[in-house]
Motif scaffolding. Structure first.
Motif, PDB file in Angstrom:
ATOM      1  N   ALA A  39       0.830  -1.209   0.000  1.00  0.00           N
ATOM      2  CA  ALA A  39       0.000   0.000   0.000  1.00  0.00           C
ATOM      3  C   ALA A  39       0.861   1.255   0.000  1.00  0.00           C
ATOM      4  O   ALA A  39       0.475   2.281  -0.585  1.00  0.00           O
ATOM      5  N   ALA A  40       2.034   1.181   0.632  1.00  0.00           N
ATOM      6  CA  ALA A  40       2.927   2.337   0.679  1.00  0.00           C
ATOM      7  C   ALA A  40       3.577   2.622  -0.672  1.00  0.00           C
ATOM      8  O   ALA A  40       4.130   3.704  -0.883  1.00  0.00           O
ATOM      9  N   GLU A  41       3.489   1.649  -1.603  1.00  0.00           N
ATOM     10  CA  GLU A  41       4.133   1.794  -2.911  1.00  0.00           C
ATOM     11  C   GLU A  41       3.149   2.106  -4.034  1.00  0.00           C
ATOM     12  O   GLU A  41       3.561   2.293  -5.182  1.00  0.00           O
ATOM     13  N   THR A  42       1.862   2.126  -3.731  1.00  0.00           N
ATOM     14  CA  THR A  42       0.873   2.258  -4.799  1.00  0.00           C
ATOM     15  C   THR A  42      -0.249   3.199  -4.379  1.00  0.00           C
ATOM     16  O   THR A  42      -0.463   3.434  -3.181  1.00  0.00           O
ATOM     17  N   ASP A  43      -0.973   3.711  -5.350  1.00  0.00           N
ATOM     18  CA  ASP A  43      -2.138   4.544  -5.065  1.00  0.00           C
ATOM     19  C   ASP A  43      -3.401   3.721  -4.871  1.00  0.00           C
ATOM     20  O   ASP A  43      -4.460   4.268  -4.510  1.00  0.00           O
ATOM     21  N   VAL A  44      -3.326   2.414  -5.104  1.00  0.00           N
ATOM     22  CA  VAL A  44      -4.493   1.555  -4.917  1.00  0.00           C
ATOM     23  C   VAL A  44      -4.765   1.393  -3.419  1.00  0.00           C
ATOM     24  O   VAL A  44      -3.848   1.105  -2.638  1.00  0.00           O
ATOM     25  N   GLU A  45      -6.001   1.589  -3.021  1.00  0.00           N
ATOM     26  CA  GLU A  45      -6.362   1.377  -1.614  1.00  0.00           C
ATOM     27  C   GLU A  45      -6.405  -0.120  -1.334  1.00  0.00           C
ATOM     28  O   GLU A  45      -7.002  -0.896  -2.089  1.00  0.00           O
ATOM     29  N   ILE A  46      -5.790  -0.528  -0.223  1.00  0.00           N
ATOM     30  CA  ILE A  46      -5.711  -1.956   0.099  1.00  0.00           C
ATOM     31  C   ILE A  46      -6.366  -2.222   1.443  1.00  0.00           C
ATOM     32  O   ILE A  46      -5.997  -1.621   2.457  1.00  0.00           O
ATOM     33  N   ILE A  47      -7.328  -3.110   1.438  1.00  0.00           N
ATOM     34  CA  ILE A  47      -7.961  -3.590   2.669  1.00  0.00           C
ATOM     35  C   ILE A  47      -7.215  -4.850   3.086  1.00  0.00           C
ATOM     36  O   ILE A  47      -7.114  -5.814   2.316  1.00  0.00           O
ATOM     37  N   ALA A  48      -6.676  -4.862   4.299  1.00  0.00           N
ATOM     38  CA  ALA A  48      -5.798  -5.952   4.730  1.00  0.00           C
ATOM     39  C   ALA A  48      -6.473  -6.852   5.755  1.00  0.00           C
ATOM     40  O   ALA A  48      -7.373  -6.447   6.478  1.00  0.00           O
ATOM     41  N   TRP A  49      -5.986  -8.085   5.804  1.00  0.00           N
ATOM     42  CA  TRP A  49      -6.348  -9.048   6.844  1.00  0.00           C
ATOM     43  C   TRP A  49      -5.269  -8.975   7.928  1.00  0.00           C
ATOM     44  O   TRP A  49      -4.249  -8.325   7.744  1.00  0.00           O
ATOM     45  N   LYS A  50      -5.469  -9.656   9.052  1.00  0.00           N
ATOM     46  CA  LYS A  50      -4.551  -9.546  10.193  1.00  0.00           C
ATOM     47  C   LYS A  50      -3.628 -10.761  10.336  1.00  0.00           C
ATOM     48  O   LYS A  50      -3.166 -11.060  11.442  1.00  0.00           O
ATOM     49  N   GLY A  51      -3.324 -11.446   9.247  1.00  0.00           N
ATOM     50  CA  GLY A  51      -2.394 -12.569   9.328  1.00  0.00           C
ATOM     51  C   GLY A  51      -0.950 -12.093   9.334  1.00  0.00           C
ATOM     52  O   GLY A  51      -0.630 -11.052   8.758  1.00  0.00           O
ATOM     53  N   HIS A  52      -0.089 -12.849  10.007  1.00  0.00           N
ATOM     54  CA  HIS A  52       1.336 -12.514  10.070  1.00  0.00           C
ATOM     55  C   HIS A  52       2.178 -13.773   9.910  1.00  0.00           C
ATOM     56  O   HIS A  52       1.758 -14.863  10.295  1.00  0.00           O
ATOM     57  N   CYS A  53       3.372 -13.609   9.343  1.00  0.00           N
ATOM     58  CA  CYS A  53       4.353 -14.697   9.269  1.00  0.00           C
ATOM     59  C   CYS A  53       5.115 -14.740  10.576  1.00  0.00           C
ATOM     60  O   CYS A  53       5.702 -13.738  10.997  1.00  0.00           O
ATOM     61  N   GLU A  54       5.145 -15.894  11.227  1.00  0.00           N
ATOM     62  CA  GLU A  54       5.801 -15.990  12.536  1.00  0.00           C
ATOM     63  C   GLU A  54       7.312 -15.828  12.454  1.00  0.00           C
ATOM     64  O   GLU A  54       7.969 -15.597  13.465  1.00  0.00           O
ATOM     65  N   VAL A  55       7.886 -15.950  11.256  1.00  0.00           N
ATOM     66  CA  VAL A  55       9.318 -15.698  11.077  1.00  0.00           C
ATOM     67  C   VAL A  55       9.577 -14.198  10.981  1.00  0.00           C
ATOM     68  O   VAL A  55      10.396 -13.632  11.706  1.00  0.00           O
ATOM     69  N   HIS A  56       8.868 -13.520  10.083  1.00  0.00           N
ATOM     70  CA  HIS A  56       9.184 -12.128   9.767  1.00  0.00           C
ATOM     71  C   HIS A  56       8.623 -11.124  10.770  1.00  0.00           C
ATOM     72  O   HIS A  56       9.179 -10.038  10.934  1.00  0.00           O
ATOM     73  N   GLU A  57       7.534 -11.462  11.450  1.00  0.00           N
ATOM     74  CA  GLU A  57       6.944 -10.500  12.382  1.00  0.00           C
ATOM     75  C   GLU A  57       7.837 -10.251  13.601  1.00  0.00           C
ATOM     76  O   GLU A  57       7.654  -9.263  14.322  1.00  0.00           O
ATOM     77  N   ARG A  58       8.831 -11.127  13.834  1.00  0.00           N
ATOM     78  CA  ARG A  58       9.682 -10.983  15.018  1.00  0.00           C
ATOM     79  C   ARG A  58      10.823  -9.989  14.830  1.00  0.00           C
ATOM     80  O   ARG A  58      11.458  -9.586  15.800  1.00  0.00           O
TER      81      ARG A  58
END
Length: 327
Positions: free
Chosen positions: A185-204
């Motif tokens: 979303a930070a790279e585009t003008d398209v509005e993005i509706i997100a879900w709340k899933g996370h990768c347990e590797v990268h979120e740390r």
């Protein structure tokens, strides 16, 4: 003893590939399984697809096709084999099966799952569609076939922005990785509706960790996977999929680099770039690490575990994957 000597001699060229990341004392433990897997592949007309997060003895010594999720999805359609063994997690094996319905697809460990894939269910997608009628649903490939079947199109971390912008709409739903969605979303003008899933590797990974790396290793180049939190990506020098990070190292040859992603990624890229120093504050994926040489060998010996998908689900899920590949 003579047979051990012969075995080590046969596998010596393979060990030469990984000697920078696997100590010599450990190779005899791997050599027997490596040798057996190569023979089983020849005998059974099988290929092994391995994700970038697999350990070096798998990635560099027995795999036929390696890469990120997008590369494996594309290459899965091109393999000339009766059997595909997916050295990765379950959603990847399902994707390989979707694209190769007439081939036998095996996953060495059924329990090799994914925190992202488990964060969303088909009924969640259906509810989102009801809540946001007419808004296209872009689903990360890190999802089950059943979730893909409820989606309009799939994406990977490597092509997510292109997919979102290629739909030609002003608003999309992007599932299930919240951080990937926010970073795109930070790279585009398209509005993005997100879900709340996370990768347990990268979120740390944290911004504080990134700043500490810069303090401890002046001049280091920091590459972050887009599944990392946005504030981590903002602190990094560059963000991209595993394939893009690997390409960055190959092209730019930074003297010292850190990859904010799964541990084995650094090992596998380091094999190809002996002139680059890799600092490794990485996180292990417990699901990827369920795949081993021993269970790959057993998978080929016993035909376990066969991946099956309900035909009605497969038709719709395949469409979502094929739409992604078409773009």
């Amino acid at each position: 003893m003579p047979s051990d000597i012969a075995l080590l001699a046969r596998t010596a060229p393979l060990y030469d590939r990984v000697k920078r990341v696997i100590p010599a004392i450990e190779w005899p433990v791997f050599a027997d399984d490596v040798d057996a897997i190569l023979e089983l592949k020849r005998r059974r007309n099988a290929v092994i697809l391995a994700h970038n997060y697999q350990t070096p003895e798998i990635f560099h010594c027995v795999a036929d096709v390696v890469g990120d999720s997008l590369a494996l999805a594309r290459k899965a359609m091109e393999v000339d084999a009766d059997i595909i063994v997916l050295a990765g997690v379950h959603f990847m094996a399902e994707t390989a099966k979707l694209l190769n319905p007439d081939k036998t697809v095996l996953i060495p460990d059924r329990a090799a799952g994914c925190s992202l894939a488990e964060s969303i269910r088909p009924e969640d997608v259906r509810l989102l569609r009801q809540t946001h009628p007419g808004v296209p649903i872009v689903t990360y490939v890190n999802t089950s076939a059943a979730v893909k079947a409820e989606s309009d199109i799939c994406c990977t971390s490597g092509n997510a922005r292109a997919i979102v912008e290629g739909l030609g709409v002003s608003r999309v739903i992007m599932l299930p990785d919240e951080y990937l969605a926010r970073n795109i979303a930070a790279e585009t003008d398209v509005e993005i509706i997100a879900w709340k899933g996370h990768c347990e590797v990268h979120e740390r990974f944290s911004p504080r960790e990134v700043r500490q790396l810069r303090e401890d290793h002046p001049g280091i180049i920091i590459l972050a996977h887009p599944e990392c939190p946005p504030d981590v990506v903002a602190e990094a020098d560059f963000s991209g999929s595993t394939a893009v990070m690997s390409d960055y190292v190959a092209v730019n040859k930074p003297p010292r680099v850190v990859l904010l992603t799964e541990c084995s990624m650094s090992d596998n890229v380091a094999v190809e770039h002996p002139d680059v120093e890799f600092v490794r504050p990485c996180n292990l994926c417990p699901h990827m690490k369920r795949i081993t040489l021993a269970n790959i060998r057993q998978s080929l010996e016993t035909n376990s575990h066969v991946v099956t998908i309900d035909p009605a689900v497969a038709v719709r899920a395949r469409q979502a994957v094929e739409r992604m590949l078409a773009l």
